[in-house]
Each structure stands twice: as structure tokens, then as C-alpha cells.
Design a protein around this motif. Structure first.
Motif, mmCIF file in Angstrom:
data_model
loop_
_atom_site.group_PDB
_atom_site.id
_atom_site.type_symbol
_atom_site.label_atom_id
_atom_site.label_comp_id
_atom_site.label_asym_id
_atom_site.label_seq_id
_atom_site.Cartn_x
_atom_site.Cartn_y
_atom_site.Cartn_z
ATOM 1 N N PHE A 69 57.390 -28.664 3.724
ATOM 2 C CA PHE A 69 56.188 -28.825 2.903
ATOM 3 C C PHE A 69 56.594 -29.430 1.570
ATOM 4 C CE2 PHE A 69 55.387 -25.221 5.700
ATOM 5 C CZ PHE A 69 54.140 -25.511 6.220
ATOM 6 N N SER A 70 55.764 -30.312 1.063
ATOM 7 C CA SER A 70 56.027 -30.913 -0.247
ATOM 8 C C SER A 70 55.741 -29.909 -1.355
ATOM 9 C CB SER A 70 55.136 -32.139 -0.443
ATOM 10 O OG SER A 70 53.788 -31.734 -0.688
ATOM 11 N N ASN A 71 56.212 -30.237 -2.541
ATOM 12 C CA ASN A 71 55.702 -29.567 -3.725
ATOM 13 C C ASN A 71 54.243 -29.991 -3.907
ATOM 14 O OD1 ASN A 71 58.113 -28.211 -4.542
ATOM 15 N ND2 ASN A 71 58.906 -30.177 -5.249
ATOM 16 N N PRO A 72 53.453 -29.228 -4.654
ATOM 17 C CA PRO A 72 52.033 -29.583 -4.817
ATOM 18 C C PRO A 72 51.864 -30.957 -5.457
ATOM 19 C CG PRO A 72 52.467 -27.367 -5.628
ATOM 20 C CD PRO A 72 53.794 -27.990 -5.360
ATOM 21 N N VAL A 73 50.875 -31.699 -4.948
ATOM 22 C CA VAL A 73 50.498 -32.988 -5.540
ATOM 23 C C VAL A 73 48.997 -32.967 -5.802
ATOM 24 C CG1 VAL A 73 52.380 -34.226 -4.412
ATOM 25 C CG2 VAL A 73 50.151 -34.096 -3.282
ATOM 26 N N LEU A 98 49.276 -42.285 -6.625
ATOM 27 C CA LEU A 98 50.249 -41.806 -7.606
ATOM 28 C C LEU A 98 51.656 -41.730 -7.014
ATOM 29 C CD1 LEU A 98 48.154 -38.869 -9.094
ATOM 30 C CD2 LEU A 98 48.319 -41.217 -9.945
ATOM 31 N N GLU A 99 52.646 -41.947 -7.870
ATOM 32 C CA GLU A 99 54.051 -41.885 -7.441
ATOM 33 C C GLU A 99 54.396 -40.529 -6.834
ATOM 34 O OE1 GLU A 99 57.900 -43.508 -6.913
ATOM 35 O OE2 GLU A 99 56.071 -44.500 -7.612
ATOM 36 N N ILE A 131 56.834 -38.616 1.067
ATOM 37 C CA ILE A 131 56.711 -39.542 2.197
ATOM 38 C C ILE A 131 57.940 -40.439 2.274
ATOM 39 C CG2 ILE A 131 55.321 -41.381 3.219
ATOM 40 C CD1 ILE A 131 52.921 -40.227 1.613
ATOM 41 N N LEU A 132 58.346 -41.010 1.141
ATOM 42 C CA LEU A 132 59.507 -41.884 1.122
ATOM 43 C C LEU A 132 60.771 -41.123 1.478
ATOM 44 C CD1 LEU A 132 58.780 -43.976 -2.104
ATOM 45 C CD2 LEU A 132 58.214 -44.552 0.262
ATOM 46 N N GLU A 133 60.854 -39.887 1.016
ATOM 47 C CA GLU A 133 62.031 -39.059 1.298
ATOM 48 C C GLU A 133 62.141 -38.735 2.792
ATOM 49 O OE1 GLU A 133 63.160 -34.373 0.804
ATOM 50 O OE2 GLU A 133 62.026 -35.314 -0.821
ATOM 51 N N LYS A 134 61.021 -38.383 3.419
ATOM 52 C CA LYS A 134 61.046 -37.936 4.811
ATOM 53 C C LYS A 134 61.015 -39.099 5.800
ATOM 54 C CE LYS A 134 61.302 -33.600 3.901
ATOM 55 N NZ LYS A 134 62.591 -32.905 4.176
ATOM 56 N N SER A 174 46.837 -47.598 -4.815
ATOM 57 C CA SER A 174 46.944 -47.033 -3.469
ATOM 58 C C SER A 174 47.453 -48.067 -2.480
ATOM 59 C CB SER A 174 45.588 -46.489 -3.008
ATOM 60 O OG SER A 174 45.180 -45.386 -3.781
ATOM 61 N N ILE A 175 46.888 -49.255 -2.535
ATOM 62 C CA ILE A 175 47.302 -50.320 -1.618
ATOM 63 C C ILE A 175 48.775 -50.674 -1.834
ATOM 64 C CG2 ILE A 175 46.984 -52.759 -1.045
ATOM 65 C CD1 ILE A 175 43.955 -52.296 -1.508
ATOM 66 N N GLU A 176 49.190 -50.742 -3.099
ATOM 67 C CA GLU A 176 50.599 -51.043 -3.378
ATOM 68 C C GLU A 176 51.505 -49.924 -2.884
ATOM 69 O OE1 GLU A 176 51.877 -53.956 -4.407
ATOM 70 O OE2 GLU A 176 49.782 -54.528 -4.059
ATOM 71 N N ASN A 177 51.091 -48.675 -3.035
ATOM 72 C CA ASN A 177 51.908 -47.561 -2.556
ATOM 73 C C ASN A 177 51.973 -47.522 -1.035
ATOM 74 O OD1 ASN A 177 52.783 -46.515 -4.998
ATOM 75 N ND2 ASN A 177 51.049 -45.113 -5.208
#
Length: 288
Positions: free
Chosen positions: A141-145, A179-180, A186-189, A216-219
Motif C-alpha cells: 500500500f502507498s503512503n496516503p496521497v 501530482l508527483e 506507481i513509478l516505483e512499483k 495529468s496527461i503528462e504524468n
């Protein structure tokens, strides 16, 4: 046995939901077992067709709840868990969004009500930032976003599940992600399949800015470039917009060039989209 993914209820099915069932050799889990409808859209209440669809989707969610050993709840909005279905959660191992930290007033109240109704004998675990294995299946599970572009609607946790060479990530309500912090996990996993709450384009210019859509589109392009993703299932807030494909046409073109499929939850299982909320005005006017 593989990592099998079964979307149960989504906007592309005609309701508000992200209910999803996953199964591996070690695990049967349902994520966010809730179903709801927009109380007002286009200044209109839900059409009877929507009400019937909600009932049908909730029946299906209940069937899969009975099959599940684990339940993950990423936050406490009622399209992600059903307060009328709390009895169905008893006897399950629950992993839920932290109900004391990184939570707004509304969700704190809802989570408190849920825990009280479940009682002291329930197996409740705080999910935020945690990870564990069940046999050969890994859960993180991620940290809260942020739920969206700021903390007004509180926080959510993202979920990653991997089994053998397959992997799945569930973003919950990131409304983009713009947001970053929302793409770090997502990038990590680097999942192969990702179920994403897409940009909230139906509120563009009101509660959702052009800058958030652009970010959002760029991310999402970064996710395509920097992970092993092969299938992006984009649904939820995005599919409340009948013209959603036009709003993110550049992303569809980019993903096709990169060999990544973008699908709705309905398309993922070979069904046509049925955007009942986005068509609510049409549904009511057809009766006039």
C-alpha cells in the motif's frame, strides 16, 4: 494459476464505483466494495435505469464479497464501501485507510462509524505504507496521497499486488493523477496492469482546472515511459464525461505509439461502455 482481475462495478458499467476482485493461488481480495449513484447530475436525480443498474452491480459485489478472504478499503466515500453492507465485511481480514492520520473530518466520521459497527472482534489493519506477503503474492500500500489535486476531499491509498511475473496497481481516487506524489508509488512499483482513476474532465473549468488536466496527461505519459505497463484501465471520474476520449486524445495517440492499451473497465472485459450518469439528461428526456 495467474493473477486474475475482475472489475465488478465502474462508471463504464453505469454506476459510481471502482469495485475490483483479484485472485491468485494465495489470495482472494475485493478492493473498494461500494456502489453508488450521483444524487444530482444536470440538476436531475438518478434515472430508474441507473437505479436498476446500481442494484445489479451491488448484487454482483456482494457475491464476490462472499468469495473474498480479504477486503481493502482505500478511503471512506460511499462509492468505495457501502455502509449498508458492513455485515458482509465481518469475518474478513480488512486492510483500510488510516482512520486517524491524513484524513479529513468527513472521512474520519465515516471511518469511526464503520469501525464501531464492525465491533472489537473484527480483524482490522491500517494499510497506509504497509506491505506483506501471502504465499507467493506480494501486497503493498502507498503512503496516503491526495484525493484529487488537494486535500479538500481527504486522502486515499494506492494498492499494488504482484504474483509471479504479473503485477497490478490500483490508484483509487487520484482524479488524474496530476501530482508527483500520486505517481511516485506507481513509478516505483512499475506494474504491468494499472487501474487508474482518470482526469475529472466532466468538471473541467469548475472543480478541475486545465492545468490539472495538462499535468495529468503528462504524468500518464511518464507512467507509460517509465514503467512496464502494458494495459492502462482508466475509468471512474474520467468516464462521467461522455466526451472523455476527445479530452485526452493526445494520450490515446501517445499510448498507441508506445504499444500500451488504454481501456475502460468495461472494455477490459470485452463489454461496451454504458455511461448512464453522463447520459442522464438523455435518459430523462427520452421519456418526455
Amino acid at each position: 494459476m495467474s493473477l486474475d482481475i475482475f472489475p465488478l462495478a465502474y462508471e463504464s458499467f453505469g454506476v459510481r464505483s471502482m469495485a475490483t476482485f483479484l485472485e491468485t493461488k494465495d489470495l482472494k481480495v475485493i478492493i473498494d466494495p461500494g456502489v453508488s449513484l450521483a444524487p444530482r447530475r444536470f440538476n436531475l436525480p438518478p434515472h430508474p435505469i441507473e437505479v436498476k443498474r446500481e442494484e445489479a452491480c451491488w448484487k454482483r459485489v456482494k457475491e464476490y464479497l462472499q468469495r473474498s478472504e480479504y477486503v481493502f478499503i482505500t478511503h471512506y466515500h460511499y462509492d468505495h464501501y457501502n455502509p449498508l453492507g458492513v455485515d458482509l465485511l465481518r469475518g474478513k481480514e480488512l486492510w483500510i485507510k488510516d482512520y486517524e492520520n491524513k484524513i479529513n473530518k468527513s472521512q474520519r466520521k465515516r471511518s469511526s462509524d464503520l469501525i464501531k459497527r464492525l465491533g472489537d472482534n473484527s480483524n482490522i489493519n491500517v494499510a497506509d505504507g504497509r506491505e506483506f506477503d501471502i504465499g507467493g503474492t506480494q501486497i503493498s500500500f502507498s503512503n496516503p496521497v491526495f484525493h484529487g489535486a488537494n486535500d479538500r476531499l481527504g486522502y486515499v491509498v494506492e494498492v499494488f499486488i504482484s504474483y509471479k511475473k504479473e503485477s497490478f496497481l490500483f490508484t483509487s481516487d487520484v482524479e488524474g493523477p496530476s501530482l508527483e506524489d500520486q505517481i511516485t508509488f506507481i513509478l516505483e512499483k512499475s506494474p504491468k496492469t494499472i487501474f487508474i482513476d482518470g482526469p475529472m474532465t466532466y468538471m473541467l473549468g469548475f472543480r478541475y482546472s486545465a492545468k490539472s488536466l495538462e499535468d495529468s496527461i503528462e504524468n500518464l505519459k511518464r507512467i507509460i515511459d517509465e514503467t512496464d505497463v502494458k494495459k492502462m484501465i482508466m475509468d471512474h471520474h474520467l468516464l462521467r464525461d461522455i466526451n472523455y476520449k476527445e479530452k485526452i486524445a493526445d494520450l490515446y495517440e501517445y499510448s498507441e505509439e508506445k504499444g500500451v492499451q488504454i481501456l475502460s473497465a468495461a472494455e477490459y472485459i470485452g463489454r461496451e461502455n454504458d455511461l448512464l450518469e453522463a447520459r442522464r439528461r438523455e435518459l430523462w428526456h427520452s421519456q418526455e
